[in-house]
Design an enzyme around this catalytic site. Structure first.
Site, mmCIF file in Angstrom:
data_model
loop_
_atom_site.group_PDB
_atom_site.id
_atom_site.type_symbol
_atom_site.label_atom_id
_atom_site.label_comp_id
_atom_site.label_asym_id
_atom_site.label_seq_id
_atom_site.Cartn_x
_atom_site.Cartn_y
_atom_site.Cartn_z
ATOM 1 N N LYS A 32 1.314 -1.212 -0.157
ATOM 2 C CA LYS A 32 0.095 -0.239 0.171
ATOM 3 C C LYS A 32 0.854 0.875 -0.012
ATOM 4 C CE LYS A 32 -3.528 2.365 2.590
ATOM 5 N NZ LYS A 32 -4.305 2.186 4.000
ATOM 6 N N HIS A 37 2.692 6.214 -2.863
ATOM 7 C CA HIS A 37 3.714 7.085 -2.157
ATOM 8 C C HIS A 37 5.071 6.805 -3.157
ATOM 9 C CE1 HIS A 37 1.813 8.767 0.693
ATOM 10 N NE2 HIS A 37 1.500 7.628 1.309
ATOM 11 N N LYS A 67 -8.572 12.935 -0.489
ATOM 12 C CA LYS A 67 -7.168 12.619 0.317
ATOM 13 C C LYS A 67 -7.147 14.031 0.097
ATOM 14 C CE LYS A 67 -3.311 10.287 1.454
ATOM 15 N NZ LYS A 67 -1.695 8.561 1.422
ATOM 16 N N THR A 69 -4.159 15.362 1.407
ATOM 17 C CA THR A 69 -2.480 15.971 0.991
ATOM 18 C C THR A 69 -1.628 14.528 0.521
ATOM 19 O OG1 THR A 69 -2.228 17.206 2.467
ATOM 20 C CG2 THR A 69 -0.483 15.968 1.058
ATOM 21 N N THR A 71 1.956 12.511 -0.865
ATOM 22 C CA THR A 71 3.765 12.400 -1.216
ATOM 23 C C THR A 71 3.816 11.197 -2.456
ATOM 24 O OG1 THR A 71 3.980 14.713 0.503
ATOM 25 C CG2 THR A 71 5.759 13.554 -1.102
ATOM 26 N N ARG A 108 -1.448 18.604 -3.343
ATOM 27 C CA ARG A 108 -2.701 19.195 -2.289
ATOM 28 C C ARG A 108 -4.182 19.503 -2.355
ATOM 29 N NH1 ARG A 108 0.721 19.401 2.279
ATOM 30 N NH2 ARG A 108 2.380 21.002 2.466
ATOM 31 N N HIS A 140 4.168 3.823 6.020
ATOM 32 C CA HIS A 140 3.662 5.385 5.867
ATOM 33 C C HIS A 140 4.908 5.800 5.539
ATOM 34 C CE1 HIS A 140 1.170 8.132 8.051
ATOM 35 N NE2 HIS A 140 2.103 8.643 8.497
#
Length: 145
Positions: A32, A37, A67, A69, A71, A108, A140
């Site tokens: 995930k 990411h 969502k 934000t 990255t 964002r 994470h």
């Protein structure tokens, strides 16, 4: 007794069973993390805004709600995973800080509705990152440093 002719039902079962088993398996926290990411090589887009508006739904980050934000790290999976070992330095708890900077794009939500269709602004930069690691693998994304 030997089979004299191919059995289409048996052949179909042998072909479809692995695919069916793969669909029933949930992604791990590490998988995930990569889905949400890691984008390497970086997906081509005209600018950071278009990049975010392309990648956020493609990575299933806007299916139910937008969502706020996210990255994306533009480095190979092994390089990103390395932050949890020799490519990173322990921070606090299970967090590790990367030793080297990564090219990243931060998306964002640009305001408006929290439900799809979502509209994002994007910003590309090169920064060190902090990730949470479990079992020596990132699970994470915490922040850029």
């Amino acid at each position: 007794m030997a089979l004299k002719e191919p059995r289409p039902a048996l052949l179909l079962l042998l072909v479809l069973l692995p695919a069916w088993l793969a669909l029933g398996r949930r992604e791990t926290r590490h998988e995930k993390f990569h889905r949400q990411h890691v984008d390497f090589p970086k997906t081509s887009a005209l600018d950071a805004r278009r990049y975010c508006n392309l990648l956020m739904p493609r990575r299933n980050l806007t299916a139910v709600a937008c969502k706020p934000t996210n990255t994306f790290i533009h480095a190979g999976p092994a390089e990103v995973d390395g932050v949890c070992s020799s490519g990173g330095t322990p921070s606090t708890e299970n967090y590790y800080d990367s030793n080297a900077p990564f090219e990243i794009t931060t998306c964002r939500l640009a305001g408006g509705a929290q439900r799809p269709p979502c509209n994002y602004r994007g910003r590309t930069s090169t920064q060190r990152i902090r990730v949470a690691c479990v079992g020596g693998l990132p699970v994470h994304y915490k922040t850029q440093l």
